[in-house]
Write a protein that holds these residues in place. Sequence first.
Motif, PDB file in Angstrom:
ATOM      1  N   SER A   1      35.051  37.320  49.639  1.00 51.29           N
ATOM      2  CA  SER A   1      33.623  36.860  50.179  1.00 51.29           C
ATOM      3  C   SER A   1      33.914  36.225  51.544  1.00 51.29           C
TER       4      SER A   1
ATOM      5  N   TYR B   1      37.021  36.993  44.426  1.00 50.82           N
ATOM      6  CA  TYR B   1      36.606  37.027  43.144  1.00 50.82           C
ATOM      7  C   TYR B   1      36.245  38.084  42.642  1.00 50.82           C
ATOM      8  N   SER B   2      36.374  38.219  41.082  1.00 52.98           N
ATOM      9  CA  SER B   2      36.201  39.304  40.418  1.00 52.98           C
ATOM     10  C   SER B   2      34.677  39.181  39.832  1.00 52.98           C
ATOM     11  N   ASN B   3      34.140  40.549  39.914  1.00 56.72           N
ATOM     12  CA  ASN B   3      32.637  40.610  39.390  1.00 56.72           C
ATOM     13  C   ASN B   3      32.666  40.772  37.671  1.00 56.72           C
ATOM     14  N   GLU B   4      32.589  39.717  37.151  1.00 55.56           N
ATOM     15  CA  GLU B   4      32.851  39.614  35.919  1.00 55.56           C
ATOM     16  C   GLU B   4      31.902  40.095  34.760  1.00 55.56           C
TER      17      GLU B   4
ATOM     18  N   LYS C   1      37.741  44.690  36.151  1.00 53.07           N
ATOM     19  CA  LYS C   1      36.575  44.135  36.858  1.00 53.07           C
ATOM     20  C   LYS C   1      36.897  44.114  38.284  1.00 53.07           C
ATOM     21  N   THR C   2      35.838  44.632  39.125  1.00 48.69           N
ATOM     22  CA  THR C   2      35.944  44.888  40.550  1.00 48.69           C
ATOM     23  C   THR C   2      36.263  43.605  41.240  1.00 48.69           C
ATOM     24  N   LYS C   3      37.133  43.862  42.326  1.00 52.28           N
ATOM     25  CA  LYS C   3      37.436  42.337  43.207  1.00 52.28           C
ATOM     26  C   LYS C   3      36.771  42.514  44.350  1.00 52.28           C
ATOM     27  N   GLU C   4      36.017  41.413  44.754  1.00 51.07           N
ATOM     28  CA  GLU C   4      35.468  41.337  46.241  1.00 51.07           C
ATOM     29  C   GLU C   4      35.933  40.307  47.104  1.00 51.07           C
TER      30      GLU C   4
ATOM     31  N   PHE D   1      29.614  42.574  35.258  1.00 50.99           N
ATOM     32  CA  PHE D   1      29.258  43.944  35.519  1.00 50.99           C
ATOM     33  C   PHE D   1      30.301  44.944  34.975  1.00 50.99           C
TER      34      PHE D   1
END
Lengths: 154, 130
Positions: B43, B78-81, B38-41, B83
């Motif tokens: 913030s 945080y991970s985009n869980e 899952k992509t990490k972003e 998507f």
Amino acid sequence: MSIFHSMNTTASALTTQRLRMDVISSNIANVDTTRAKQVNGEWEPYRKKSVTLKEQEGQFSNFLNMAIGKTKKNGVGNGVKVSSIKEDTETPFKLMYDPSHPDANAEGYVQMSNVDVLKEMVDLISASRSYEANITAFNANKNMLTKALEIGKG
Amino acid sequence: MDLFGGTISSLEKGLSYATLKNKAITQNIANVDTPNYKTKEVSFKDVLNDAKQATIPAYRTDARHFDFKINIGSSGVYSNENFRSRANGNAVNMDAEQAKLAENTIYYNALIDRVSSKFSTLNNVVKGGR
């Protein structure tokens, strides 16, 4: 937290993609191999190998930060790693009619490896594109670090 | 009066945000072929809050004791869980990641530029304009 963290991440990805390409090359090279391994005294053709990837979860500090409640999720991580190289035991061997072949059975059929060259080529292109993408990320990161060294010089 | 003012420390916070973001993007690109990744972003808000209060409250036996200072780790990631973009559960969108990478590099370079210019201004002041 090292400044070369991102570079290590990219390096792990480059290694992984290169390994994928190695395995794919091995698959393509052995597409006609009828004697790869001896099972119960019988020769078995080559089985297609595939690489499975896994996210590398990161180092101790990530988990520590998670434990003391500083980070909600585990941190950025440490790149990617190969979790295993598996042999394809699901796809059946291809049968080819060639009674003159030394490995032909009583009906004249020869078992060939279960490698599909077309699929391998697609995977190869995918791996090499991923490799290129990681090279781009590496260069961007390198430029950032070089730029950081220029602080206070101007 | 403080010679360096608040500018440099603000820029420093920006730089550490950009570094962290670069790490996350690198990680995303590295895992483009990992199933169920899952992509990490990053913030910005979380990182900024962290930078503002980057201390652990210590048990004080005297009011003059200091709190512990902590380094900015990988908080705010945080991970985009929820998507997923591909059949193997991988959610990395390579075009978006490359765009973010380019944007982040330019942002970082701009901040470096500002820091350098701030130092050269101060240098100018120290030399008395000569």
